[in-house]
Scaffold this motif. Structure first.
Motif, PDB file in Angstrom:
ATOM      1  N   CYS A  77       0.863  -1.184   0.000  1.00  0.00           N
ATOM      2  CA  CYS A  77       0.000   0.000   0.000  1.00  0.00           C
ATOM      3  C   CYS A  77       0.901   1.237   0.000  1.00  0.00           C
ATOM      4  CB  CYS A  77      -0.866  -0.009   1.253  1.00  0.00           C
ATOM      5  SG  CYS A  77      -1.776   1.520   1.499  1.00  0.00           S
TER       6      CYS A  77
ATOM      7  N   CYS B 109      -5.286   0.270   6.160  1.00  0.00           N
ATOM      8  CA  CYS B 109      -5.767   1.655   6.214  1.00  0.00           C
ATOM      9  C   CYS B 109      -7.010   1.867   5.369  1.00  0.00           C
ATOM     10  CB  CYS B 109      -4.654   2.621   5.814  1.00  0.00           C
ATOM     11  SG  CYS B 109      -4.235   2.525   4.065  1.00  0.00           S
TER      12      CYS B 109
ATOM     13  N   CYS C 294       0.377   3.179   3.678  1.00  0.00           N
ATOM     14  CA  CYS C 294       0.850   2.656   4.960  1.00  0.00           C
ATOM     15  C   CYS C 294       1.922   1.583   4.812  1.00  0.00           C
ATOM     16  CB  CYS C 294      -0.326   2.125   5.777  1.00  0.00           C
ATOM     17  SG  CYS C 294      -1.067   0.647   5.073  1.00  0.00           S
TER      18      CYS C 294
ATOM     19  N   CYS D 218      -6.211  -2.134   0.527  1.00  0.00           N
ATOM     20  CA  CYS D 218      -5.402  -2.271   1.724  1.00  0.00           C
ATOM     21  C   CYS D 218      -6.320  -2.519   2.901  1.00  0.00           C
ATOM     22  CB  CYS D 218      -4.584  -0.999   1.957  1.00  0.00           C
ATOM     23  SG  CYS D 218      -3.658  -1.061   3.507  1.00  0.00           S
TER      24      CYS D 218
HETATM   25 ZN    ZN Z   1      -2.691   0.996   3.536  1.00  0.00          ZN
END
Ligand code: ZN
Length: 375
Positions: free
Chosen positions: A320, A339, A323, A336
């Protein structure tokens, strides 16, 4: 850093006659010089010049050649270069290198000069001023690079001036971390971290058709398939090139529009990175088409003063971009679970490329060197 640009020349029919004459006499001279180089086992420029000078001069008084002395130097250089490439060892016999009548003509800075939109070229009947057919990027290139030597060639009746430009003192924008990440993908030919997708739809379809026909014929392997492959390969390659020109131009324009100083792409050429990069990058069938697209992006970017860096592509499609956790790819969507980000997988990859380039700092050592990846 040296770059070669191929400039199309708009020649008049009178100019064509003069260039053909020059080409013929130049390559005749190369053949004469090559025979001496072979007999004397000599392809050092200075030594060969000393050996040949008197013979060439006496030929000239006999009316055999009318090549000017600077062009004779260029012919000697051409012959020396051709022999040096062979890396002949002491015990080996020396082959006679033959120069075709239609082989290229070497020009140095004393035998050509650039004007605005035209090039002045040496011919056997004095200098001629030839119109150059310059594209936008070529104009940018000419303004920024220092012209070096050149080769004059004729392909299918069209004359080209292949000019080497030196960019070692050229000014690139100071890298301030304003990076555009570019991901090269299967679905869209390119995605940028600014959120744009390029070369999808018709363009991608056109290119894939060209490439898959080639692939089929390659795997077929029959004699007729090979013949057809040879026949079409030039055409298909030109088509891929055309598509890559359009897409690379759009990418560089996007970088400029976004106020970026650097374009970051993934390193496709570094074998170690490729192995670590996993299936996605390895499985790309048509690596040369991507490599060409990168090359076009690089030279078009440099022509307008943008830096280009290459980053290690490992995990750019799995992680991702927000994050850095490993996410899930569902067809073209990246999800993801940490997040909650959901976006086009190619756009996610391009943001990862941008993130890696920014966090590594735009180290100048990696600029313009696709073999060195920032990890
Ligand atoms: Zn993420």
């Amino acid at each position: 850093m040296l770059r070669t640009i191929s400039i199309k020349l708009d020649t008049t029919s009178e100019q064509q006659v003069l260039l053909e004459q020059l080409q013929r006499v130049f390559n005749q001279a190369c053949n004469t010089i090559a025979s001496i180089a072979m007999k004397r086992r000599c392809w050092n420029r200075v030594a060969l010049h000393n050996l040949i000078y008197h013979q060439i001069r006496s030929d000239q008084t006999n009316g055999q050649t009318v090549l000017g002395s600077q062009m004779v130097c260029n012919a000697i250089k051409t012959v020396c270069d051709a022999y040096n490439v062979l890396k002949i060892k002491k015990a080996e016999s020396v082959p006679l290198i033959m120069f075709r009548q239609k082989a290229s003509v070497h020009f140095d800075k004393r035998t050509y000069s650039l004007r605005t939109g035209t090039v002045s070229l040496y011919t056997l009947s004095g200098r001629i001023l030839v119109q150059m057919n310059l594209g936008e990027f070529q104009q940018n290139y000419l303004q920024r690079g220092r012209p070096k030597e050149a080769e004059l060639i004729c392909k299918n009746g069209q004359w080209f001036f292949n000019l080497v430009l030196d960019f070692s003192d050229a000014q690139l924008l100071p890298p301030e971390g304003k990076v555009l990440g570019v991901d090269l993908g299967e679905n869209n030919l390119a995605a940028t971290s600014s959120g744009k997708l390029f070369g999808g739809g018709a363009l991608r379809h056109e290119r894939d058709c060209a490439l898959s026909l080639r692939k089929q014929l390659q795997s077929n392997g029959s004699k007729s398939a090979k013949q057809l492959l040879k026949k079409i390969s030039g055409r298909e390659a030109r088509h891929v090139k055309h598509v890559n020109h359009i897409v690379s131009k759009a990418i560089v324009q996007e970088a400029q529009a976004m106020g970026c100083d650097t374009i970051a792409m993934e390193s496709l050429t570094n074998i170690r990175c490729r192995i670590r990069a996993g299936k996605r990058v390895r499985s790309r069938l048509h690596r040369w088409a991507w490599a060409q697209l990168q090359e076009f992006v690089q030279y078009k970017a440099e022509a307008v003063g943008l830096n280009v860096v290459f980053v290690n592509p490992a995990y750019t499609s799995q992680k991702c971009a927000e994050c850095e956790q490993i996410g899930v790819r569902q067809k073209h969507r990246f999800v993801c679970n940490f997040c909650g980000v959901q976006r086009h997988s190619d756009l996610n990859a391009s943001r990862n490329i941008r993130r890696i380039a920014v966090s590594a700092g735009t180290a100048t050592g990696t600029v313009n060197c696709p073999n060195v990846a920032i990890t």
